[in-house]
Design a protein around this motif. Sequence first.
Motif, short mmCIF file in Angstrom:
data_model
loop_
_atom_site.label_atom_id
_atom_site.label_comp_id
_atom_site.label_asym_id
_atom_site.label_seq_id
_atom_site.Cartn_x
_atom_site.Cartn_y
_atom_site.Cartn_z
N LEU A 1 -57.43 -121.07 -10.93
CA LEU A 1 -59.19 -120.85 -11.46
C LEU A 1 -59.21 -119.74 -11.91
O LEU A 1 -59.46 -119.18 -12.46
CB LEU A 1 -59.94 -122.00 -10.73
CG LEU A 1 -59.10 -123.20 -11.43
CD1 LEU A 1 -59.84 -125.04 -10.59
CD2 LEU A 1 -59.39 -123.97 -13.21
N ALA A 2 -58.76 -119.15 -10.19
CA ALA A 2 -59.61 -117.77 -9.88
C ALA A 2 -59.29 -116.53 -11.32
O ALA A 2 -59.15 -115.94 -11.52
CB ALA A 2 -58.97 -117.24 -9.03
N ALA A 3 -57.73 -117.20 -11.26
CA ALA A 3 -56.80 -116.50 -12.40
C ALA A 3 -57.78 -115.99 -13.42
O ALA A 3 -57.68 -115.68 -14.41
CB ALA A 3 -55.68 -116.44 -12.42
N ALA A 4 -57.95 -117.55 -14.39
CA ALA A 4 -58.45 -117.81 -15.43
C ALA A 4 -60.00 -117.09 -15.68
O ALA A 4 -60.46 -117.07 -16.87
CB ALA A 4 -57.98 -119.42 -15.66
N GLN A 5 -60.56 -117.02 -14.12
CA GLN A 5 -62.30 -116.54 -14.94
C GLN A 5 -61.84 -115.23 -14.86
O GLN A 5 -62.48 -114.22 -15.40
CB GLN A 5 -62.97 -116.76 -13.69
CG GLN A 5 -64.01 -117.02 -13.04
CD GLN A 5 -65.10 -117.47 -14.43
OE1 GLN A 5 -64.76 -118.66 -14.65
NE2 GLN A 5 -66.18 -117.18 -14.74
N SER A 6 -60.83 -114.64 -14.29
CA SER A 6 -60.98 -112.79 -14.63
C SER A 6 -60.67 -112.86 -15.61
O SER A 6 -60.97 -111.69 -16.31
CB SER A 6 -59.82 -112.55 -13.11
OG SER A 6 -59.64 -111.41 -13.55
N ALA A 7 -59.79 -113.86 -16.45
CA ALA A 7 -59.49 -113.22 -17.76
C ALA A 7 -60.37 -113.57 -18.22
O ALA A 7 -60.72 -112.89 -19.11
CB ALA A 7 -57.75 -114.08 -17.84
N ASP A 8 -61.17 -115.10 -18.47
CA ASP A 8 -62.30 -115.07 -19.00
C ASP A 8 -63.59 -114.06 -19.22
O ASP A 8 -63.96 -112.86 -20.50
CB ASP A 8 -62.91 -116.28 -18.67
CG ASP A 8 -62.34 -117.41 -18.91
OD1 ASP A 8 -61.45 -117.31 -19.89
OD2 ASP A 8 -62.55 -118.72 -18.33
N ILE A 9 -63.80 -113.79 -17.76
CA ILE A 9 -64.74 -112.29 -18.28
C ILE A 9 -64.03 -110.68 -18.47
O ILE A 9 -64.73 -110.02 -19.68
CB ILE A 9 -65.24 -111.60 -16.12
CG1 ILE A 9 -65.43 -112.91 -15.67
CG2 ILE A 9 -65.71 -110.79 -16.42
CD1 ILE A 9 -65.33 -112.95 -14.02
N SER A 10 -62.42 -110.41 -18.33
CA SER A 10 -61.83 -109.42 -18.89
C SER A 10 -61.57 -109.40 -20.53
O SER A 10 -62.39 -108.67 -21.29
CB SER A 10 -60.75 -109.76 -18.46
OG SER A 10 -60.36 -109.21 -17.04
N ARG A 11 -62.44 -111.15 -21.03
CA ARG A 11 -62.12 -110.74 -22.66
C ARG A 11 -63.57 -110.81 -22.77
O ARG A 11 -63.91 -110.18 -24.26
CB ARG A 11 -61.69 -111.99 -23.32
CG ARG A 11 -60.49 -112.76 -23.37
CD ARG A 11 -59.82 -113.66 -23.56
NE ARG A 11 -60.46 -114.89 -22.76
CZ ARG A 11 -59.70 -115.78 -21.99
NH1 ARG A 11 -58.05 -114.99 -21.41
NH2 ARG A 11 -59.61 -116.80 -21.40
N SER A 12 -64.36 -110.82 -21.67
CA SER A 12 -66.00 -111.02 -22.22
C SER A 12 -66.16 -109.03 -22.23
O SER A 12 -66.71 -109.05 -22.83
CB SER A 12 -66.70 -110.96 -21.55
OG SER A 12 -66.88 -112.87 -21.05
#
Length: 485
Positions: A116-127
């Motif tokens: 979940l932490a990695a997924a949240q990081s990826a979401d922010i990176s996409r933003s």
Amino acid sequence: MTDPNLSLPADPERRRGGDGTPRVVVIGGGPGGYEAALVAARHGAEVHVVESRGIGGAAVLTDVVPSKTLIATAELLDQVQGSGDLGIRTEAGEDPAAGASLRVDLAAVNARVRALAAAQSADISRSLAEAGVHVHDGRGRLTDPHTVEILVDGEVAGSLEADVVMLATGAVPRELPSAPVDGERVLTWTQLYALDALPEHLVVVGSGVTGAEFASAYRALGAEVTLVSSRDMVLPGTDEEAAEVLQRAFERRGVTIRSRSRAGSVIREGQRVRVVLEDGDEILASHVLMAVGAVPSTRDLGLQEVGIRTRDSGHVVVDRVSRTNVPGVYAAGDCTGVLPLASVAAMQGRIAMHHALGDAVSPLLVRQVAQAVFTAPEIASVGVTWAEVEVGEVSGRMRLLPLVSNPRAKMQGIDEGFVRLIVSPATGTVLGGTIVSPRASELIHPLALAVTHRLSADDLAAAFTVYPSVSGSIAEVARRAPQIT
């Protein structure tokens, strides 16, 4: 920490690219950094973020997101184990509190936490990518107020020119020489998510927010937990009655609390750890969590060379719009020491960039910050505290309503907690409040709105609440507020 008396010169004329675009460089990709970057990008700036640990920073990768994910699992287990009074039984007819059919697979829990932490990081990176922000993998360092070096493996890999620099480098767990951390048996809170088996006996050193949250979570997960607290009560500095409720909950759930105790040393002995208290007592455990605070990540940033003021603690001195004393350089988040909250870091970052790029802004007001402790029960608060009223720092009156009288709380088997409201005796304006309850972090928002927009207790009471609901107690305590004498 904020210095309200900080004298700051006007911002210099911004140096821009050939097309007049302002250039912003953000050092650090946590909430303060990425929120600042997004605001700057929306302003049309050329934005660069320099981050070495991953986008999202500690808040997303090793602190807030992971800890609250773990706590969510613990919360669910705690609810099931406390459901016996609601008529829930195992197939064998046992009360779930016995835990006979419940087992925690910590390896699976922690795998989910990390995912979940990695997924949240990826979401922010996409933003950030969608906003056109350039992300650089490396560590940033100032060489002058408008130049940021990028270091990779200690070597200079490039540099960036900037009109505006934002420092958002966060903080790291404090470590003690007398308690060497090894990441296996003696851990900081960033290292817990590598465990693949539940600790047999976890000693938590430190009874602040971090220590209390992990003590609560690991006890719910099934570990034996001992909490070493240097104070009389857990959560020093928190609403005293709220801390008393939590302390009783800890004791009822089987957490051993060693009050007025300090860990003199922590010694690894094979697969065991010996915690030697300053009074000579010893505690043998399988694991120890050191939760003794954090230190700002401000070393080797070039702050002294550039002339940026810091406190003895290493925190960057900022004003209420996050300016440092050096024109064009701002700072946000845990490196400033204002409040160690991701929400505050994000707000500081947003305010700073709006200010730096020419918008009118409202400065950060700490009184309006809602905060929560994610224990069982949770504790959430905003605004003026009752302790400040009692010592005469603020003029206020208080009403406290125990949750035991709330119908929804009765239905859910909640028999501990309360809602406290503090109002101005002259105007009835809501000055602050505290909620102790399951999901108090969700319930505090109406009080935060009231404090921020200077609503009266009558305003709060006039809004409809659902019946039955725990939030109904907020309206109820507001209705009773005018009766305070």
